[in-house]
Design an enzyme around this catalytic site. Structure first.
Site, mmCIF file in Angstrom:
data_model
loop_
_atom_site.group_PDB
_atom_site.id
_atom_site.type_symbol
_atom_site.label_atom_id
_atom_site.label_comp_id
_atom_site.label_asym_id
_atom_site.label_seq_id
_atom_site.Cartn_x
_atom_site.Cartn_y
_atom_site.Cartn_z
ATOM 1 C CG ASP A 18 -79.203 -12.098 112.450
ATOM 2 O OD1 ASP A 18 -79.492 -11.248 111.595
ATOM 3 O OD2 ASP A 18 -79.823 -13.153 112.606
ATOM 4 C CG ASP A 20 -85.683 -11.187 111.604
ATOM 5 O OD1 ASP A 20 -86.666 -11.076 112.343
ATOM 6 O OD2 ASP A 20 -85.373 -10.345 110.747
ATOM 7 C CB THR A 113 -80.855 -6.675 111.218
ATOM 8 O OG1 THR A 113 -82.004 -7.338 110.666
ATOM 9 C CG2 THR A 113 -81.113 -5.177 111.216
ATOM 10 C CB SER A 114 -80.934 -8.965 106.157
ATOM 11 O OG SER A 114 -79.641 -9.531 106.045
ATOM 12 C CE LYS A 145 -76.369 -10.061 108.587
ATOM 13 N NZ LYS A 145 -77.180 -10.425 109.764
ATOM 14 C CG ASP A 170 -80.828 -17.134 112.460
ATOM 15 O OD1 ASP A 170 -81.790 -17.682 111.872
ATOM 16 O OD2 ASP A 170 -80.436 -15.986 112.169
#
Length: 222
Positions: A18, A20, A113-114, A145, A170
């Site tokens: 991931d 962030d 990643t989003s 996600k 995270d």
């Protein structure tokens, strides 16, 4: 946060990362943008912040404004992404991220990643981090996600079975997605500890990666 106290060794064939909260600390920007959004919509900022980490913006909006048409969420999300991409003030690397990424030169790995391409490229650059060659971004998936689609696509791009991947995450949404994909999950930072990953670290200074002659990746945690 209760970081894993006893040194732990996880084994895999690939790592899925991931961005962030895991590689990049962008919390100050996320807070600024989403609290402004909350104010515009008459929502409590603290409650909004409990939802938004790890998800694509439109998915967070759908949870927070359940009666709003999804097309409006997607349009609003596009504006949010532009706003976040224009704001890099305070974006920094998670401690240990640069050395961690450098240690993955011979390790199959991907960013999952989003964020979209523009935002992920800008944030990684602002944090002084090199982008992995394989990247699964918002444009790559049809579901945010906590759906496992992104991690499953990352594994497929690397040619590795999901069960042979370790996810670094995270957020609750990300940890749930990693678990749903059938992967081991290393939780990074204070948010992760609330969602029971397999192991948890304060930051990436507590992680060391080695590759065996047989191609097995060993992740030393703690």
């Amino acid at each position: 946060m209760t970081a894993t106290a006893v040194p732990t060794v996880l084994t895999a064939r690939a790592l899925l990362l991931d961005m962030d909260g895991t590689l990049v600390n962008s919390d100050v920007v996320v807070e600024r943008c989403w609290r402004r959004w909350a104010e515009r919509h008459g929502l409590d900022g603290d409650e909004v912040m409990k939802v938004v980490h790890g998800r694509q913006g439109y998915a967070s909006m759908a949870l927070l404004l359940p009666d709003r048409p999804m097309a409006q969420n997607h349009a609003d999300n596009a504006r949010m992404l532009a706003e976040e991409t224009a704001d890099m003030d305070g974006v920094v690397a998670i401690p240990g991220a640069q050395a961690f990424l450098a240690s993955l030169a011979k390790v199959p790995h991907a960013l999952v990643t989003s964020a979209d391409v523009a935002l992920s490229t800008a944030r990684m650059a602002a944090a002084g981090l090199a982008l992995p060659e394989v990247r699964i971004t918002a444009e790559s998936v049809g579901a945010s996600k906590p759906d496992p689609e992104g991690f499953l696509k990352g594994a497929a791009e690397l040619g590795v079975e999901p069960s042979e991947c370790i996810v670094f995450e995270d957020s609750g949404a990300g940890i749930t997605a990693g678990r749903a994909a059938g992967m081991q999950v290393v939780g990074v930072g204070p948010r992760a500890d609330f969602h029971e990953p397999d192991v948890v670290v304060r930051d990436l200074t507590q992680v060391r990666v080695e590759v065996g002659a047989d191609g097995e990746v060993r992740v030393y945690v703690g």
